[in-house]
Design a protein around this motif. Structure first.
Motif, PDB file in Angstrom:
ATOM      1  N   VAL A 205      -1.425  -4.028   2.814  1.00 56.66           N
ATOM      2  CA  VAL A 205      -0.251  -4.805   3.208  1.00 56.66           C
ATOM      3  C   VAL A 205       0.249  -5.590   1.998  1.00 56.66           C
ATOM      4  N   VAL A 206       1.563  -5.630   1.846  1.00 56.91           N
ATOM      5  CA  VAL A 206       2.181  -6.334   0.719  1.00 56.91           C
ATOM      6  C   VAL A 206       3.285  -7.235   1.262  1.00 56.91           C
ATOM      7  N   PRO A 207       3.660  -8.278   0.512  1.00 56.94           N
ATOM      8  CA  PRO A 207       4.761  -9.132   0.979  1.00 56.94           C
ATOM      9  C   PRO A 207       6.058  -8.325   1.060  1.00 56.94           C
ATOM     10  N   LYS A 208       6.981  -8.829   1.870  1.00 54.31           N
ATOM     11  CA  LYS A 208       8.291  -8.191   2.024  1.00 54.31           C
ATOM     12  C   LYS A 208       8.900  -7.901   0.649  1.00 54.31           C
ATOM     13  N   GLY A 209       9.351  -6.691   0.437  1.00 51.04           N
ATOM     14  CA  GLY A 209       9.973  -6.325  -0.832  1.00 51.04           C
ATOM     15  C   GLY A 209       8.986  -5.815  -1.858  1.00 51.04           C
ATOM     16  N   ASN A 210       7.693  -5.901  -1.557  1.00 49.26           N
ATOM     17  CA  ASN A 210       6.637  -5.416  -2.448  1.00 49.26           C
ATOM     18  C   ASN A 210       6.868  -5.831  -3.910  1.00 49.26           C
ATOM     19  N   PRO A 211       6.866  -7.146  -4.201  1.00 47.04           N
ATOM     20  CA  PRO A 211       7.236  -7.640  -5.527  1.00 47.04           C
ATOM     21  C   PRO A 211       6.377  -7.080  -6.658  1.00 47.04           C
TER      22      PRO A 211
ATOM     23  N   LEU B 276      -5.933  -6.008   2.309  1.00 50.39           N
ATOM     24  CA  LEU B 276      -6.298  -5.019   3.320  1.00 50.39           C
ATOM     25  C   LEU B 276      -6.450  -5.732   4.662  1.00 50.39           C
ATOM     26  N   VAL B 277      -5.680  -5.288   5.662  1.00 51.64           N
ATOM     27  CA  VAL B 277      -5.801  -5.842   7.013  1.00 51.64           C
ATOM     28  C   VAL B 277      -5.765  -4.669   7.994  1.00 51.64           C
ATOM     29  N   TYR B 278      -5.942  -4.977   9.292  1.00 48.45           N
ATOM     30  CA  TYR B 278      -5.847  -3.921  10.301  1.00 48.45           C
ATOM     31  C   TYR B 278      -4.395  -3.504  10.489  1.00 48.45           C
ATOM     32  N   ARG B 279      -4.214  -2.241  10.844  1.00 50.09           N
ATOM     33  CA  ARG B 279      -2.861  -1.713  11.100  1.00 50.09           C
ATOM     34  C   ARG B 279      -2.145  -2.567  12.146  1.00 50.09           C
ATOM     35  N   THR B 280      -2.894  -3.006  13.177  1.00 50.75           N
ATOM     36  CA  THR B 280      -2.262  -3.786  14.248  1.00 50.75           C
ATOM     37  C   THR B 280      -1.729  -5.118  13.728  1.00 50.75           C
ATOM     38  N   ASP B 281      -2.394  -5.661  12.699  1.00 46.69           N
ATOM     39  CA  ASP B 281      -1.911  -6.923  12.129  1.00 46.69           C
ATOM     40  C   ASP B 281      -0.598  -6.703  11.392  1.00 46.69           C
ATOM     41  N   VAL B 282      -0.490  -5.557  10.719  1.00 51.32           N
ATOM     42  CA  VAL B 282       0.754  -5.233  10.012  1.00 51.32           C
ATOM     43  C   VAL B 282       1.886  -5.106  11.028  1.00 51.32           C
ATOM     44  N   THR B 283       1.612  -4.410  12.137  1.00 45.63           N
ATOM     45  CA  THR B 283       2.628  -4.245  13.181  1.00 45.63           C
ATOM     46  C   THR B 283       3.032  -5.603  13.749  1.00 45.63           C
ATOM     47  N   ALA B 284       2.012  -6.447  14.032  1.00 39.72           N
ATOM     48  CA  ALA B 284       2.281  -7.741  14.652  1.00 39.72           C
ATOM     49  C   ALA B 284       3.088  -8.655  13.733  1.00 39.72           C
ATOM     50  N   ALA B 285       2.916  -8.499  12.413  1.00 39.60           N
ATOM     51  CA  ALA B 285       3.610  -9.378  11.470  1.00 39.60           C
ATOM     52  C   ALA B 285       5.089  -9.029  11.354  1.00 39.60           C
ATOM     53  N   GLY B 286       5.486  -7.872  11.911  1.00 39.47           N
ATOM     54  CA  GLY B 286       6.894  -7.502  11.896  1.00 39.47           C
ATOM     55  C   GLY B 286       7.423  -7.280  10.496  1.00 39.47           C
TER      56      GLY B 286
END
Lengths: 269, 254
Positions: free
Chosen positions: B116-122, B187-197
């Motif tokens: 997982v990376v911050p929005k925009g993948n700086p 590295l986080v769970y896929r569900t966390d990525v989904t939940a973070a929107g």
């Protein structure tokens, strides 16, 4: 009636003892349940000693910073007694806020100010390539944030009960302001300052929430003893108890060293 | 509709084996079902409860969400409950070892890790290999918690020596550091990525599907109404439940 005139009414004694028991019994449980057989082995582990050293080092530096910034702040707070009521109360409230704020909130606030995208942090990063989170500096800043109010309030209490006439006398005899502060005021409030510094040190040593939020957790860099303790709790509760005892022992040694000088306004005799 | 049919069929079966068949769909006395569920299931199980209660109006579901190991400890300490849905086999084992479970636990979802990376993948992170770059700011879970253990397994499997800057106490703390842009990758769970929107971006890691957390679910012996508890478990395993869980980013049980 054997009760002397100095005796305390049972109306006070009974709830007082219950209150004391409530404060002490959890710690007794910690001591009773401690894995005494393996405690030395756990505490002497390399990662534990690393955390302990990091905690002692950062807490010492945090205390030094608190002294340099907090004593002048305490002087200002003590003198604010002559101010208008609104700025006076505002100043006191601002200084007290970190005491009542959940430390995690303090950690988030520090991130928003000094993080890589923080209000100030983004410029530090853009201009000097400096990032504060995840460094020992972040640990120290988190500790300063939560511990400084203890020092300020202790010193301010000492200042307010000290006799200002000594300062006035020194000033009339021609001493400069700095000279009065250094040679008259500081010695007068010395016990208050050392009490505040010790309290500040123990609070820094126990700091967890703001540290893990703002500084993160990495062995040898930012993982202080309380953070190690929390992580061990999920893996090996016995080790966590042993580390808690270590923290408790350090705190008790420091507080016993304080004797009864730690209440603001009570500067010892 | 298919889901409904499946559940009704399952209920019929369960009812038969229990001899007297109190149909939960009928106007039976209101039943409250207490479900102990892992914190990562909070959102999806809330949706499942809504659908389940629609189908069984006489049943009211209450949840006790928490860390799986804490929930297991509560159950072993004799807290009353009907169903336990855990995030790992080890936490379920705590409960089965205390023989508190009816039948064998069933795996109902899997969860795997994602970059997982911050929005925009700086930092222009492209794959797991970037975690070895010491110039990047990297967060992982501490090895003591399940997501950290999973991260270590994935890194070992892919032969990457990560250079993390912080080892956080739980997966949500890692996610927060990413959302705030304090780290370049984690590295986080896929569900966390989904939940973070849309506050973060997920990057699939080849091989991540071989390091999975399996979530078991079981009916508890203490459940006063075994049939309804079983119906809930079957609902989670059924089409509607699985659809809700898949939408949240969980993988199918395999």
């Amino acid at each position: 009636m054997r009760r002397t005139k100095r005796g305390v009414s049972p109306v006070i004694v009974v709830p007082a003892l219950v209150g004391l028991a409530f404060l002490v019994l959890p710690l007794v449980a910690l001591v009773v349940r401690a894995p005494w057989g393996s405690i030395v082995q756990i505490v002497m582990k390399h990662e534990v000693l690393t955390s302990l050293l990091l905690s002692l080092g950062t807490a010492s530096l945090a205390t030094a910073i608190c002294l340099v910034l907090g004593v002048p702040l305490a002087v200002l707070l003590a003198r604010s007694a002559h101010w208008h009521v609104v700025p006076r109360r505002l100043l006191r409230a601002l200084i007290t806020v970190p005491l009542v704020l959940p430390p995690v909130v303090g950690g988030v606030a520090l991130l928003l100010l000094l993080g890589r995208r923080g209000i100030i942090g983004q410029w530090l990063y853009a201009w000097f390539q400096i990032t504060i989170p995840f460094t020992p500096a972040a640990v120290i800043l988190a500790q300063v944030f939560v511990a400084m109010p203890f020092l300020v309030l202790a010193v301010e209490g000492a200042l307010r009960t000290s006799d200002r006439r000594f300062e006035l006398a020194a000033a009339t005899l021609g001493a400069s302001r700095w000279h009065v502060f250094r040679r008259v005021t500081l010695p007068l409030v010395g016990p208050g300052v050392s009490a505040g510094a010790l309290l500040c040190f123990t609070r820094s040593l126990g700091e967890f929430g703001a540290t893990i939020t703002f500084a993160g957790s990495f062995p040898g860099t930012t993982q202080t003893l309380p953070v190690t303790t929390y992580l061990e709790l999920q893996r090996d509760p016995d080790a966590a108890i042993a580390l808690s005892l270590l923290l408790l022992a350090v705190a008790v040694v420091v507080l016993v060293g304080l004797r009864d000088r730690w209440l603001p306004g009570v500067t010892g005799s | 509709m298919v889901a409904a049919a499946v559940v009704v069929a399952a209920l019929a079966l369960a009812g038969c084996s229990a001899q007297s068949a109190p149909s939960p769909t009928a106007t039976a006395a209101p039943v409250t079902l207490t479900v102990y569920a892992a914190a990562s299931l909070t959102d999806s199980f809330a949706d499942i409860a809504k659908e389940f209660e629609k189908q069984y109006p006489s049943v009211k579901i209450t949840y006790n969400f928490g860390g799986s190991s804490a929930l297991a400890a509560q159950l072993v300490a004799a807290s009353p409950g009907d169903v336990f849905a855990a995030a790992s086999a080890t936490t379920m084992k705590t409960v089965t070892d205390a023989s508190l479970v009816t039948g064998a636990p069933q795996i109902f979802v899997t969860n795997s890790l994602e970059l997982v990376v911050p929005k925009g993948n700086p930092a222009n992170v492209t794959g797991l290999g970037d975690l070895a770059n010491p110039d990047l700011s990297i967060a992982l879970c501490a090895a003591a918690v399940p997501c950290g253990a999973a991260a270590l397994r994935l890194l070992a499997q892919e032969g990457v020596t990560a250079a993390p800057d912080t080892l956080e106490q739980d997966v949500k703390a890692v996610l927060a550091k990413v959302e705030l842009g304090e780290v370049d990758a984690a590295l986080v769970y896929r569900t966390d990525v989904t939940a973070a929107g849309d506050k973060v971006e997920g990057i699939d890691v080849p091989g991540a599907d071989r390091v999975v957390n399996r979530y078991p679910i079981a009916v508890l012996k203490s459940a006063p109404n075994q049939t309804t508890a079983r119906a809930f478990v079957d609902f989670v395993l059924g089409t509607t439940g699985q659809a809700i869980l898949t939408k949240a980013g969980f993988g199918a049980p395999n």
